[in-house]
Design an enzyme around this catalytic site. Structure first.
Site, short mmCIF file in Angstrom:
data_model
loop_
_atom_site.label_atom_id
_atom_site.label_comp_id
_atom_site.label_asym_id
_atom_site.label_seq_id
_atom_site.Cartn_x
_atom_site.Cartn_y
_atom_site.Cartn_z
N LYS A 1 0.83 -1.21 0.00
CA LYS A 1 0.00 0.00 0.00
C LYS A 1 0.87 1.26 0.00
O LYS A 1 0.58 2.24 -0.69
CB LYS A 1 -0.95 -0.03 1.21
N GLN B 1 -4.98 -1.86 9.53
CA GLN B 1 -4.69 -3.13 8.88
C GLN B 1 -5.28 -4.29 9.69
O GLN B 1 -5.04 -4.42 10.89
CB GLN B 1 -3.17 -3.31 8.73
N ASP C 1 -11.21 2.12 3.35
CA ASP C 1 -11.38 0.69 3.11
C ASP C 1 -12.84 0.36 2.78
O ASP C 1 -13.14 -0.71 2.26
CB ASP C 1 -10.98 -0.10 4.37
#
Ligand code: NDP
Length: 297
Positions: A54, A98, A121
């Site tokens: 990322k 995460q 997300d």
């Protein structure tokens, strides 16, 4: 029949090049460079690898990023206090925690503590809810990436029978929602299968579009797939491989070699869906910076 390959790496490259231009135009118009805050709890090597990918993608498209590392002993209260400070920081556009988190932390609880306007997300219930009622939202990145692939390859979705195998909050469920809804160019007749589905084959065999996200290597065999189906293999599984230097190889949930003789389109693993997921995270971060989804303060 031999299926045509859906090349996720190629589409990712094209998408990332376009995003880079969009970011530069945004900055050249006098705006602050978009900023993505990543939070890692603990030192899980797989999580570190995903964060590395990322970060690399952010550097590629010109999005600023940094990662806050917290120990795996962090309490829910401490983690949420950190997230609150990122919510309140006007220089941060997107926040990503995460997953998975250590077992003493509830991912639902932690995700809900992220400001939904920064939830790039697309996991916050507000964003998932808006997806279900056709409102502008941050779509979950993996399903959004699959829709980019459909668009790029002009694969029609409307009126098809789509079957999704796997019903997780991050892949299977949002994928099924998007397939069935209008705003995401869906309107497929959609079936969703999970561990309690009886006789999986009766469903998969009738799929015009089959999306598999179960995390089970070799779950879908050629006899379970309709002739001419579009097969999207989301699964990423490590299996032992003595011929590889690493001692393992990555495979999906589908018997790729067998199914490619029957399907019309198929995604490889790796190189299919995976590359698109990170590209969609970049897209959501730019949307967050532009305040394209939520306008309120
Ligand atoms: P989860 O383990 O959270 O969910 C798996 C889902 O599959 C669950 O809904 C489960 O059912 C269902 N399932 C498991 N076994 C079966 C079975 N035998 N028959 C039918 N359904 C089954 O995984 P994720 O959704 O997070 O990920 C799925 C896979 O996709 C993994 O391999 C993951 O690594 C990969 N992945 C790939 C990404 C990419 O970018 N390519 C991104 C994210 C994930 P139940 O709900 O009943 O437990």
């Amino acid at each position: 029949m031999s299926a045509k390959l859906i090349d996720g790496k190629k589409v990712e490259q094209i998408t990332m090049d376009l995003l880079k231009k969009d970011v530069e135009n945004w900055v050249e118009s006098g705006n602050r460079r978009p900023f993505l805050k990543v939070v890692q709890v603990g030192t899980d090597p797989a999580s570190s690898t995903y964060i590395g990918a990322k970060t690399k993608a952010c550097n590629k498209v010109g999005i600023q990023t940094d990662t806050t590392h917290l120990p795996d002993t962090v309490s829910a209260k401490e983690l949420k206090a950190a997230i609150r400070s990122f919510n309140e920081d006007d220089k941060i556009d997107g926040i990503l925690v995460q997953l998975p988190l250590p077992s003493h932390l509830s991912s639902h609880d932690v995700i809900e503590s992220i400001d939904h306007r920064k939830d790039v997300d697309g996991f916050h219930p507000m964003n998932v809810g808006r997806l279900t009622v056709d409102q502008p939202t941050f779509p979950s990145c993996t399903p959004a990436g699959i829709f980019e692939l459909f668009r790029y390859y002009s694969i029609p979705v409307k009126s098809k029978h789509a079957v999704v195998v796997g019903a997780s909050n991050i892949v299977g469920s949002p994928m099924a929602i998007m397939l069935s809804r209008e705003n995401s160019s869906g309107k497929a007749t959609t079936t969703i299968c999970h561990k309690f589905t009886r006789d999986l084959t009766t469903h998969t065999i009738s799929a015009d579009i089959l999306v598999v996200a179960a995390g089970q290597p070799n779950l879908i065999k050629p006899e379970m797939v309709k002739e001419g189906a579009v097969v999207i293999d989301v699964g990423i599984n490590r299996i032992a491989d003595e011929t590889s230097e690493k001692g393992y190889k990555l495979v999906g949930d589908c018997d790729f070699e067998g199914i490619r003789k029957k399907a019309s389109w198929i995604t490889p693993v790796p190189g299919g869906v995976g590359p698109m997921t990170v590209a969609m995270l970049m897209k959501n971060t730019l949307l967050a910076a532009k305040k394209s989804i939520y306008f309120e303060n």
